[in-house]
Design an enzyme around this catalytic site. Sequence first.
Site, short mmCIF file in Angstrom:
data_model
loop_
_atom_site.label_atom_id
_atom_site.label_comp_id
_atom_site.label_asym_id
_atom_site.label_seq_id
_atom_site.Cartn_x
_atom_site.Cartn_y
_atom_site.Cartn_z
N LEU A 35 0.83 -1.21 0.00
CA LEU A 35 0.00 0.00 0.00
C LEU A 35 0.86 1.25 0.00
O LEU A 35 2.05 1.20 0.30
CB LEU A 35 -0.91 -0.04 1.23
CG LEU A 35 -1.88 -1.25 1.22
CD1 LEU A 35 -2.38 -1.58 2.62
CD2 LEU A 35 -3.04 -0.98 0.28
N THR A 48 6.26 0.59 1.91
CA THR A 48 7.35 1.32 2.56
C THR A 48 6.73 2.32 3.52
O THR A 48 6.04 3.26 3.10
CB THR A 48 8.23 2.04 1.52
OG1 THR A 48 8.84 1.07 0.69
CG2 THR A 48 9.32 2.87 2.20
N LYS A 58 15.48 -0.25 4.42
CA LYS A 58 15.01 0.41 3.21
C LYS A 58 15.27 1.92 3.26
O LYS A 58 15.82 2.49 2.31
CB LYS A 58 13.50 0.16 3.04
CG LYS A 58 12.81 0.92 1.91
CD LYS A 58 12.95 0.23 0.57
CE LYS A 58 12.43 1.09 -0.58
NZ LYS A 58 11.02 0.90 -0.88
N LYS A 70 9.20 10.82 -0.77
CA LYS A 70 8.49 10.08 0.27
C LYS A 70 9.50 9.34 1.16
O LYS A 70 9.41 9.40 2.39
CB LYS A 70 7.53 9.06 -0.36
CG LYS A 70 6.80 8.21 0.66
CD LYS A 70 6.17 6.96 0.02
CE LYS A 70 5.85 5.92 1.11
NZ LYS A 70 5.55 4.59 0.56
#
Lengths: 294, 294, 294, 294
Positions: C64, C95, C170, C245
Amino acid sequence: MKVAFIGLGNMGGPMVRNLLKAGHDVAVHDLDAHAVSEAVKAGAAPALSPKVAVQGVDVVMTMLPAAQHVRTVLAADNGVFEGIARGITIIDSSTIDPASAKAFAGLAAERGVTFVDAPVSGGTGGAAAGTLTFMVGASAESYAHVKPVLSAMGKNIVHCGETGTGQVAKICNNLILGITMAGVAEAMSLGERLGIDPAVLAGIVNTSTGRCWSSEAYNPFPGLVDAAPSSRGYTGGFGTDLMLKDLGLASDAAKLARQPVFLGALAQQLYQAMSANGDGKLDFSAVIKLYRKD
Amino acid sequence: MKVAFIGLGNMGGPMVRNLLKAGHDVAVHDLDAHAVSEAVKAGAAPALSPKVAVQGVDVVMTMLPAAQHVRTVLAADNGVFEGIARGITIIDSSTIDPASAKAFAGLAAERGVTFVDAPVSGGTGGAAAGTLTFMVGASAESYAHVKPVLSAMGKNIVHCGETGTGQVAKICNNLILGITMAGVAEAMSLGERLGIDPAVLAGIVNTSTGRCWSSEAYNPFPGLVDAAPSSRGYTGGFGTDLMLKDLGLASDAAKLARQPVFLGALAQQLYQAMSANGDGKLDFSAVIKLYRKD
Amino acid sequence: MKVAFIGLGNMGGPMVRNLLKAGHDVAVHDLDAHAVSEAVKAGAAPALSPKVAVQGVDVVMTMLPAAQHVRTVLAADNGVFEGIARGITIIDSSTIDPASAKAFAGLAAERGVTFVDAPVSGGTGGAAAGTLTFMVGASAESYAHVKPVLSAMGKNIVHCGETGTGQVAKICNNLILGITMAGVAEAMSLGERLGIDPAVLAGIVNTSTGRCWSSEAYNPFPGLVDAAPSSRGYTGGFGTDLMLKDLGLASDAAKLARQPVFLGALAQQLYQAMSANGDGKLDFSAVIKLYRKD
Amino acid sequence: MKVAFIGLGNMGGPMVRNLLKAGHDVAVHDLDAHAVSEAVKAGAAPALSPKVAVQGVDVVMTMLPAAQHVRTVLAADNGVFEGIARGITIIDSSTIDPASAKAFAGLAAERGVTFVDAPVSGGTGGAAAGTLTFMVGASAESYAHVKPVLSAMGKNIVHCGETGTGQVAKICNNLILGITMAGVAEAMSLGERLGIDPAVLAGIVNTSTGRCWSSEAYNPFPGLVDAAPSSRGYTGGFGTDLMLKDLGLASDAAKLARQPVFLGALAQQLYQAMSANGDGKLDFSAVIKLYRKD
């Protein structure tokens, strides 16, 4: 007027006392029983929940640490929205992001309630003295309505525009403040290193184009301004972690708006480095410690 | 007094006129024949070289673009050092790095000559009106000696400390200025984007902790301050390339002193980006163009 | 195995196809009916809600856009938590910030459910080819449990540590990526301006201490790497708004941890400036446009 | 060949030994008598001045700390220009700014002499082993002429383009290096703070898009790369003050070219902060100390 006041911390406590002094009838709520009992001693009526506190009042005030607390106080079980009558105005003096302020106004409007953002400047000293500045985001009509209440607690009641603009004014001012303070710290430290007397340098800056509140009223170099935290070991004043909160709101709002804030983002990291060094409770002017040894 | 003045540019030209008005006898030199003839019309005596200009004078003034020019005027063939008598004082009003100022003072001392650094603020307007601020690096004795001469050209003659501290004061003030201007530009643009009226925002900042010369007297947002370059397309004022020069001097001095200037270095890059965009000749408050579309 | 898969966007769609190819039984849910029908054509079973999708499955996957969507899919009415059986594992490949991942794991644990964070790298190409890298935050036992499922969609299934560490890996990797790309853009542009052939410069960097993925595989200077977005007008690749983001997640996590990220915060502002310029949809290597004219 | 070599420091000393090993005839000069006597022991002939050293040689090499030293060695009394014959080539392996390199080439050309810039990478280890990389700025003809000499001291002799481009390659590479090292330090520290095992994080980065020389070969986190200075208390390696020198050259060249180097300028301040903290002699990867406690 009958006022409900929710949030009796370092700011809310003295604000309530000023409302009472001005003759208002104040119902108070806080999770901290001691804070409530202090307000009760000063003449306030205790309420067991926001829902209870707001029943029958003319206006509701909230003074809370962050947007999540405002959301809970308004919308959780036994919250403001469960007890408030249609047509009443909520004044939120918390410092939160403008987007949340607008969202709360929308939720309020669904219930026929008006939400006004009115963050303050002036600190705990201004709260106690009743000399706060309120930056009000509201329609002209709502502004006229809330101004008399706020005047009991503050000296300058500034209408900034529609809902959310009070928060915008607050974070934009503090964005400049966070940058200029670090800039003054940088220049004072460089000057000292290059051999000029810091008092002489401050005198020149303060009569020249570098002058700013951070150099004149609150110079971070120790011993130059008697009343400034820099002259008392950076205690009191405006804590670094509070400055970090406000710069965080500014950079978050900028991120949402896709607007670069180069210097603000870097200043935020400088205060974050202070906080990482364990200096988060010191006045934010202690940022000069990143540049010079004591 | 008999004064030699070398460097008749935008600043030096009007400074010479004020010296003449005050009744001083002025010998002038410049590589630009037109500038010399303008000074001669105003009553100055032309000299074919610095060496010739300084013969028989009481004091020597230099007003040049950068340290390399000062070095040439002083020490090259037919330079000041070849013609100057022992005991005379050289006042350098160029903006240069403090280390060079000290080096020139050393070279002068070897010849029995005193070198004083006295950079100015106030721009071409202040030069014409005789209202410059001089930041003087000199011994107390030398300061007392040069003050009457400088008073013919300026309103504030500030003693900053020993040789080199005049330059330190200048670059530290302008370091703050470069940072605060970009910070104000950043905050005004963010506020506009977030929906507050820029005039309202400026009003709040100017009565709050964000206030600074850059927000009050010289706000970069167009149309807020009538007298500011932002209200006339960023023409006139203090050129971006000049701000770049001063921030370069500050960051170079910081590099030599192993002193970090985080915000100053970033501000320098912002003005450099403007210059890369072809806006180097605009007033430095045009830095706001990096943050908003016109 | 029986798998529920929620979130059929650019990444989730091809991931489902690879699960099906590997012989898994997949129930899918998405708000976009078209995405659902595409998955159904490939062999998946449609479900009208997350609650329905997860009934009777062995494992649940979510892919998502942001933490708020994960929260809704898990905890809202008709969400995963309403339908999932005790003992089942949820793998979230979105993420999101590490703190939210840990919070979701806590909510899951209250229901006897295991929550594993497994964000990916490799982009839409890797999703289609089944060559994604999964960075898995889970107990050793849970890692062993989910590895076979993830192997249907990825090539490298890396165990990063306890819950939340997949997200940490990440965002830390992408923090370096965002910085190095802007750094390479800066140096390539400076080199070009100073007169060196960009291909020669890249060759030297790539065999020297400046070498990095951003210079070798994805050089932002146009025309140097055939397969890179810089050779096709900065289309395709990893969008600037996605980099924004991830840098936002990194700087938010750093803020919570009171950990400075000087370069990361500045890089974020550079990409934000791109986005403000209307280039948010371009590959993030287009950051070089801040440094040079085409 | 007959070579004059001027500058026998940490780099020049071993370079001379490799020239001698390759069978060249070397005349040496240095202000440090001890350095000269060491070279003489190895087989070089001492010269009392650059002027004397260059008489009758086929090629001249200089390896000096900064541009000002190159200028003195070339152009001062008893300098290279006083003794060198027309048609001879000077190879300068100092790291200096490209503008100075071009200026020296111009001065040389006035005397019928060729000036080639050939800065190196590889450090003192590479100098001793004869495995330096030379980045050569020269015409194709001159490059062909100097390559055999340089091959005695280095492994990669790269032709970068016309005069000055050797220096451009060097500073652009080191600009990336200075940025990536600080970026890796930032991300490794953030990851540690957020709870991931640094060795696991480095492993992921090194097989992903964040990989770079600074993470793979020289990771600043202690204990991850055995051969790196971070595993021996940040001793040896490439000193912070040397990195500062190179970033200073890059930002100065950028200033002259009116080219912004946002990240480079900030990285420079980070290394400057290290130097201010007294860590200027440590390897530059010690920048991680700004982000984490040991």
